[in-house]
Design a protein around this motif. Structure first.
Motif, PDB file in Angstrom:
ATOM      1  N   ALA A 129     -19.279  -7.751   5.538  1.00  0.00           N
ATOM      2  CA  ALA A 129     -20.015  -7.402   4.319  1.00  0.00           C
ATOM      3  C   ALA A 129     -21.037  -8.501   4.043  1.00  0.00           C
ATOM      4  O   ALA A 129     -20.781  -9.677   4.319  1.00  0.00           O
ATOM      5  CB  ALA A 129     -19.072  -7.260   3.136  1.00  0.00           C
ATOM      6  N   THR A 130     -22.182  -8.130   3.512  1.00  0.00           N
ATOM      7  CA  THR A 130     -23.210  -9.082   3.106  1.00  0.00           C
ATOM      8  C   THR A 130     -23.779  -8.622   1.778  1.00  0.00           C
ATOM      9  O   THR A 130     -23.590  -7.468   1.372  1.00  0.00           O
ATOM     10  CB  THR A 130     -24.350  -9.160   4.138  1.00  0.00           C
ATOM     11  N   PRO A 131     -24.511  -9.499   1.066  1.00  0.00           N
ATOM     12  CA  PRO A 131     -25.144  -9.064  -0.190  1.00  0.00           C
ATOM     13  C   PRO A 131     -26.079  -7.871   0.005  1.00  0.00           C
ATOM     14  O   PRO A 131     -26.177  -6.996  -0.860  1.00  0.00           O
ATOM     15  CB  PRO A 131     -25.916 -10.310  -0.642  1.00  0.00           C
ATOM     16  N   ASP A 132     -26.772  -7.823   1.152  1.00  0.00           N
ATOM     17  CA  ASP A 132     -27.687  -6.710   1.425  1.00  0.00           C
ATOM     18  C   ASP A 132     -26.964  -5.449   1.891  1.00  0.00           C
ATOM     19  O   ASP A 132     -27.410  -4.332   1.640  1.00  0.00           O
ATOM     20  CB  ASP A 132     -28.714  -7.111   2.494  1.00  0.00           C
ATOM     21  N   LYS A 133     -25.834  -5.643   2.583  1.00  0.00           N
ATOM     22  CA  LYS A 133     -25.045  -4.502   3.073  1.00  0.00           C
ATOM     23  C   LYS A 133     -23.576  -4.716   2.697  1.00  0.00           C
ATOM     24  O   LYS A 133     -22.762  -5.120   3.529  1.00  0.00           O
ATOM     25  CB  LYS A 133     -25.208  -4.351   4.589  1.00  0.00           C
ATOM     26  N   PRO A 134     -23.248  -4.457   1.434  1.00  0.00           N
ATOM     27  CA  PRO A 134     -21.863  -4.674   0.990  1.00  0.00           C
ATOM     28  C   PRO A 134     -20.901  -3.713   1.682  1.00  0.00           C
ATOM     29  O   PRO A 134     -21.295  -2.655   2.168  1.00  0.00           O
ATOM     30  CB  PRO A 134     -21.930  -4.394  -0.516  1.00  0.00           C
ATOM     31  N   CYS A 135     -19.645  -4.116   1.733  1.00  0.00           N
ATOM     32  CA  CYS A 135     -18.611  -3.223   2.254  1.00  0.00           C
ATOM     33  C   CYS A 135     -18.325  -2.176   1.186  1.00  0.00           C
ATOM     34  O   CYS A 135     -18.007  -2.508   0.039  1.00  0.00           O
ATOM     35  CB  CYS A 135     -17.350  -4.005   2.579  1.00  0.00           C
ATOM     36  N   LEU A 136     -18.449  -0.912   1.555  1.00  0.00           N
ATOM     37  CA  LEU A 136     -18.249   0.195   0.623  1.00  0.00           C
ATOM     38  C   LEU A 136     -17.076   1.042   1.097  1.00  0.00           C
ATOM     39  O   LEU A 136     -17.062   1.537   2.224  1.00  0.00           O
ATOM     40  CB  LEU A 136     -19.513   1.066   0.549  1.00  0.00           C
ATOM     41  N   GLY A 137     -16.087   1.193   0.230  1.00  0.00           N
ATOM     42  CA  GLY A 137     -14.913   1.964   0.598  1.00  0.00           C
ATOM     43  C   GLY A 137     -14.495   2.932  -0.497  1.00  0.00           C
ATOM     44  O   GLY A 137     -14.876   2.778  -1.660  1.00  0.00           O
ATOM     45  N   PHE A 138     -13.724   3.903  -0.092  1.00  0.00           N
ATOM     46  CA  PHE A 138     -13.188   4.883  -1.037  1.00  0.00           C
ATOM     47  C   PHE A 138     -11.796   5.282  -0.568  1.00  0.00           C
ATOM     48  O   PHE A 138     -11.523   5.360   0.639  1.00  0.00           O
ATOM     49  CB  PHE A 138     -14.069   6.127  -1.112  1.00  0.00           C
ATOM     50  N   GLY A 139     -10.903   5.513  -1.524  1.00  0.00           N
ATOM     51  CA  GLY A 139      -9.566   5.956  -1.166  1.00  0.00           C
ATOM     52  C   GLY A 139      -9.000   6.926  -2.178  1.00  0.00           C
ATOM     53  O   GLY A 139      -9.458   6.979  -3.331  1.00  0.00           O
ATOM     54  N   VAL A 145       0.856  -1.188   0.000  1.00  0.00           N
ATOM     55  CA  VAL A 145       0.000   0.000   0.000  1.00  0.00           C
ATOM     56  C   VAL A 145       0.890   1.235   0.000  1.00  0.00           C
ATOM     57  O   VAL A 145       1.753   1.390   0.858  1.00  0.00           O
ATOM     58  CB  VAL A 145      -0.917   0.019   1.234  1.00  0.00           C
ATOM     59  N   GLU A 146       0.676   2.108  -0.976  1.00  0.00           N
ATOM     60  CA  GLU A 146       1.394   3.378  -1.040  1.00  0.00           C
ATOM     61  C   GLU A 146       0.624   4.413  -0.214  1.00  0.00           C
ATOM     62  O   GLU A 146      -0.516   4.158   0.177  1.00  0.00           O
ATOM     63  CB  GLU A 146       1.548   3.806  -2.501  1.00  0.00           C
ATOM     64  N   PRO A 147       1.221   5.570   0.083  1.00  0.00           N
ATOM     65  CA  PRO A 147       0.522   6.562   0.909  1.00  0.00           C
ATOM     66  C   PRO A 147      -0.903   6.818   0.418  1.00  0.00           C
ATOM     67  O   PRO A 147      -1.123   7.132  -0.753  1.00  0.00           O
ATOM     68  CB  PRO A 147       1.410   7.798   0.762  1.00  0.00           C
ATOM     69  N   VAL A 148      -1.856   6.670   1.325  1.00  0.00           N
ATOM     70  CA  VAL A 148      -3.261   6.711   0.931  1.00  0.00           C
ATOM     71  C   VAL A 148      -4.141   7.145   2.099  1.00  0.00           C
ATOM     72  O   VAL A 148      -3.799   6.955   3.264  1.00  0.00           O
ATOM     73  CB  VAL A 148      -3.705   5.315   0.414  1.00  0.00           C
ATOM     74  N   PHE A 149      -5.261   7.766   1.753  1.00  0.00           N
ATOM     75  CA  PHE A 149      -6.371   8.024   2.671  1.00  0.00           C
ATOM     76  C   PHE A 149      -7.498   7.103   2.216  1.00  0.00           C
ATOM     77  O   PHE A 149      -7.937   7.168   1.072  1.00  0.00           O
ATOM     78  CB  PHE A 149      -6.784   9.497   2.587  1.00  0.00           C
ATOM     79  N   SER A 150      -7.943   6.214   3.092  1.00  0.00           N
ATOM     80  CA  SER A 150      -8.946   5.223   2.718  1.00  0.00           C
ATOM     81  C   SER A 150     -10.032   5.186   3.789  1.00  0.00           C
ATOM     82  O   SER A 150      -9.730   5.051   4.976  1.00  0.00           O
ATOM     83  CB  SER A 150      -8.290   3.845   2.571  1.00  0.00           C
ATOM     84  N   LEU A 151     -11.279   5.297   3.380  1.00  0.00           N
ATOM     85  CA  LEU A 151     -12.387   5.300   4.339  1.00  0.00           C
ATOM     86  C   LEU A 151     -13.331   4.130   4.091  1.00  0.00           C
ATOM     87  O   LEU A 151     -13.353   3.547   3.006  1.00  0.00           O
ATOM     88  CB  LEU A 151     -13.147   6.627   4.278  1.00  0.00           C
ATOM     89  N   VAL A 152     -14.091   3.811   5.118  1.00  0.00           N
ATOM     90  CA  VAL A 152     -15.163   2.806   5.007  1.00  0.00           C
ATOM     91  C   VAL A 152     -16.489   3.506   5.269  1.00  0.00           C
ATOM     92  O   VAL A 152     -16.694   4.092   6.328  1.00  0.00           O
ATOM     93  CB  VAL A 152     -14.959   1.642   5.994  1.00  0.00           C
ATOM     94  N   ALA A 153     -17.383   3.434   4.283  1.00  0.00           N
ATOM     95  CA  ALA A 153     -18.709   4.030   4.434  1.00  0.00           C
ATOM     96  C   ALA A 153     -19.726   3.004   4.916  1.00  0.00           C
ATOM     97  O   ALA A 153     -20.805   3.360   5.401  1.00  0.00           O
ATOM     98  CB  ALA A 153     -19.180   4.619   3.095  1.00  0.00           C
ATOM     99  N   GLN A 154     -19.373   1.717   4.766  1.00  0.00           N
ATOM    100  CA  GLN A 154     -20.239   0.626   5.229  1.00  0.00           C
ATOM    101  C   GLN A 154     -19.409  -0.649   5.304  1.00  0.00           C
ATOM    102  O   GLN A 154     -18.617  -0.928   4.412  1.00  0.00           O
ATOM    103  CB  GLN A 154     -21.398   0.437   4.255  1.00  0.00           C
TER     104      GLN A 154
END
Length: 305
Positions: A90-100, A46-55
């Motif tokens: 994570a589930t099919p109804d509530k997937p893991c959602l991320g952004f970086g 992983v290179e320098p990054v800002f990564s969040l989890v929305a779900q």
């Protein structure tokens, strides 16, 4: 942070985290994550990054340390780190959602110069940290991602919104770590030079004294700061890089185990097999076969941050 803002962030990520997503003109360095279930560990640098989890929730293992971040939290990585990363909630109804978004030293340096921020380094800090998202930071990310629905705005607004996100990070709870990315003479940047050399010369042998010269510090200082920032010694770091690269080769195609070991810098096939088994729990040949079988049955999943 308001529930409404987080809901808007989730909707934007879900809308744009498609499996066929391509680099976005005028918005380089964006990454999306969308997983319908827990995933096996993925070895990567992983290179320098800002990564969040929305779900959902993700976990990152660095050396012997484990970091877990979940809905409403973010991860900062300030120096290239070999990690095991996976989705744990994570589930099919509530997937893991991320952004970086990648943290570019030149962009951070420019903000520090313009703002007149003091050039203080403070104490050594680990190169990875987790914090809660603030309302201001979520708002900035939402406005950046909203540009994807209005492509004509990207050339005019994208750069300023990226700067706004960086500014929120610089002045946030992990600001000391982020600031060091933009300071060429910080300990973080010096260790970063050593790290880049190790990545670019994976199979080469180097003495710590020579690596210290590349970093611009004494051997004793390099060893101390390197360990604090990466949670590994330079030798341990190189070993993890080599074993990750070997595992990637074994996963991709059927190859001779000894040949893989030589390719990543091992002179002794027995030493390679011994260290590989210690790292991954199985001999390289067996592990590679199981990884290839798993990849063929699972198929290609969506890309992620």
């Amino acid at each position: 942070m308001t529930i409404l803002a987080l809901d808007e962030l989730r909707a934007l990520i879900e809308r744009h985290a498609s499996s066929d997503a391509k680099p976005i003109r005028g918005m380089p360095g964006l990454m999306f994550g969308f997983e319908h279930g827990p995933t096996p560990p993925c070895e990567l640098v992983v290179e320098p990054v800002f990564s969040l989890v929305a779900q959902g929730a993700k976990r990152v293992e660095v050396g012997k340390q484990t970091f877990e971040y979940r809905t409403g939290q973010f991860l900062i990585v300030s120096v290239d780190l070999p990690v095991d990363a996976y989705v744990v909630e994570a589930t099919p109804d509530k997937p893991c959602l991320g952004f970086g978004i990648k943290l570019r030293p030149e962009a951070i340096s420019s903000l520090l110069l313009e703002s007149g921020a003091p050039r203080t380094f403070g104490d050594d800090r680990p190169g990875i940290a987790i914090s809660d998202l603030s309302s201001d930071l979520v708002s900035s990310v939402v406005r950046l991602l909203s540009l994807l629905d209005r492509p004509s705005d990207i050339p005019v607004l994208a750069a300023s919104l990226e700067r706004e996100i960086l500014w929120r990070l610089i002045n946030g709870p992990q600001g000391a770590i982020v600031r060091q990315i933009g300071l060429a003479d910080s300990r973080m940047s010096q260790v970063g030079r050593a790290v880049r050399w190790l990545r670019e010369h994976l199979a080469e042998t180097i003495r710590v004294e020579e690596l210290a010269e590349i970093a611009g510090m004494s051997a004793t200082s390099l060893h101390r700061h390197f360990r604090v920032i990466t949670s590994m010694t330079p030798i341990q770091y190189q070993k993890q890089l080599r074993l990750q690269a070997a595992r990637a080769r074994l996963r991709a195609t059927r190859v001779d185990v000894a040949e893989v070991g030589f390719a990543v810098g091992y002179d002794s096939p027995s030493q390679f097999s011994r260290e590989y088994r210690r790292m991954y729990g199985k001999p390289p040949g067996q592990d590679g076969a199981e990884l290839r079988t798993a990849s063929s049955t699972v198929g290609v999943s969506r890309h992620g941050s």
